[in-house]
Write an enzyme that holds these catalytic residues in place. Structure first.
Site, PDB file in Angstrom:
ATOM      1  CG  HIS A 117      71.176  21.290  19.435  1.00  0.00           C
ATOM      2  ND1 HIS A 117      70.710  21.288  18.256  1.00  0.00           N
ATOM      3  CD2 HIS A 117      72.418  21.976  19.303  1.00  0.00           C
ATOM      4  CE1 HIS A 117      71.468  22.119  17.313  1.00  0.00           C
ATOM      5  NE2 HIS A 117      72.541  22.377  18.188  1.00  0.00           N
ATOM      6  CG  HIS A 143      75.684  23.301  16.854  1.00  0.00           C
ATOM      7  ND1 HIS A 143      74.679  23.731  17.057  1.00  0.00           N
ATOM      8  CD2 HIS A 143      76.609  24.000  16.806  1.00  0.00           C
ATOM      9  CE1 HIS A 143      74.777  24.985  17.550  1.00  0.00           C
ATOM     10  NE2 HIS A 143      76.312  25.230  17.644  1.00  0.00           N
ATOM     11  CB  CYS A 165      70.744  19.096  15.168  1.00  0.00           C
ATOM     12  SG  CYS A 165      69.747  18.373  16.488  1.00  0.00           S
TER      13      CYS A 165
END
Length: 254
Positions: A30, A42, A154
């Site tokens: 991530h 994010h 992401c």
């Protein structure tokens, strides 16, 4: 920092850094932008929708949203486990117990190929810190379109914040090195020429790995020709430039 690991200590962090943390036993990472004061901006989907297919596959990967429950919210960033889109979280919630890694920019082709796992570096140079922070803050307020695991995830978000680059064609993957690696691996496995170039297992492995590396390299935003630099204000004004629009269902939920 090096070929084997991009792990860093928190004390080494600087505002504007593109950071990431591995999830699910290193299945995927991530990504986000560290903005200072222990906070990270994010792009994520809510629990059960990480893949975004609308099928049972969505439950195979956990959400990258912070996992604090409503009864025990994070004292710094609150309860965000059901939040999606572009969000701001504290570093602890972003990491979710994982280690901290720094994404590298402007690496050499040799270094890029040596980092066989995608989603850790790119040949593309990054923009000045103030540009990165401006894009991240602007998108926090205005969103980054609809989440798509192959075209708008992401990592795509973080790379755009760092470079301002968007893929301008609709037939290829986005900027994400993780997505490019998955497709490169699939291409190397099923590619027909492998049957004719060698018959030994060792030779097959060498040829397959070579095709994997080449596929990754030509998919990197640092060498692709289907990317364009797009100001963040224009990105929001013209979603057709490369960021998928939210579906009506997602927009309604938000």
């Amino acid at each position: 920092m090096g070929v084997f690991s991009n792990m860093i200590d928190r004390e080494q962090l600087n505002p504007g850094d593109h950071i990431y943390s591995w999830r699910q036993a290193y299945i995927y990472a991530h990504h986000g932008i560290y903005v200072g004061d222990g906070m990270v901006i994010h792009f994520t989907r809510r629990a059960g929708q990480e893949i975004g297919t609308g099928t049972v596959l969505d439950s195979l990967i956990l959400s990258s949203s912070p996992s604090h429950s409503p009864d025990n919210p994070c004292p710094k960033c609150g309860h965000q486990s059901r939040t999606d889109g572009v969000i701001s979280s504290c570093l602890d919630c972003f990491l979710c117990g994982g280690n901290l890694y720094l994404f590298e920019y402007a690496v050499s082709p040799a270094f890029f190929v040596a980092k066989a796992r995608g989603g850790t570096c790119t040949l593309a140079p990054s923009d000045p810190t103030e540009d990165t922070l401006h894009r991240a803050s602007f998108l926090l307020e205005n969103g980054f379109g609809g989440y798509n695991i192959f075209k708008n995830n992401c990592e795509d978000f973080a790379i755009y914040c760092k470079t301002g680059l968007l893929v301008i064609t609709s037939i290829s993957v986005g900027r994400s090195g993780q997505a490019a690696s998955c497709l490169a691996a699939a291409s190397a496995i099923v590619s027909t020429p492998l049957r004719f170039m060698t018959t030994s297992f060792g030779g097959l492995a060498v040829v397959g790995f070579g095709m994997y590396c080449v596929s990754r390299l030509v998919s990197d935003i640092g060498v692709r020709r289907d990317v364009s630099k797009v100001p963040v204000e224009r990105l929001i004004a013209s979603p057709a430039l490369g960021v998928p629009e939210q579906t009506a269902e997602t927009a309604k939920e938000d």
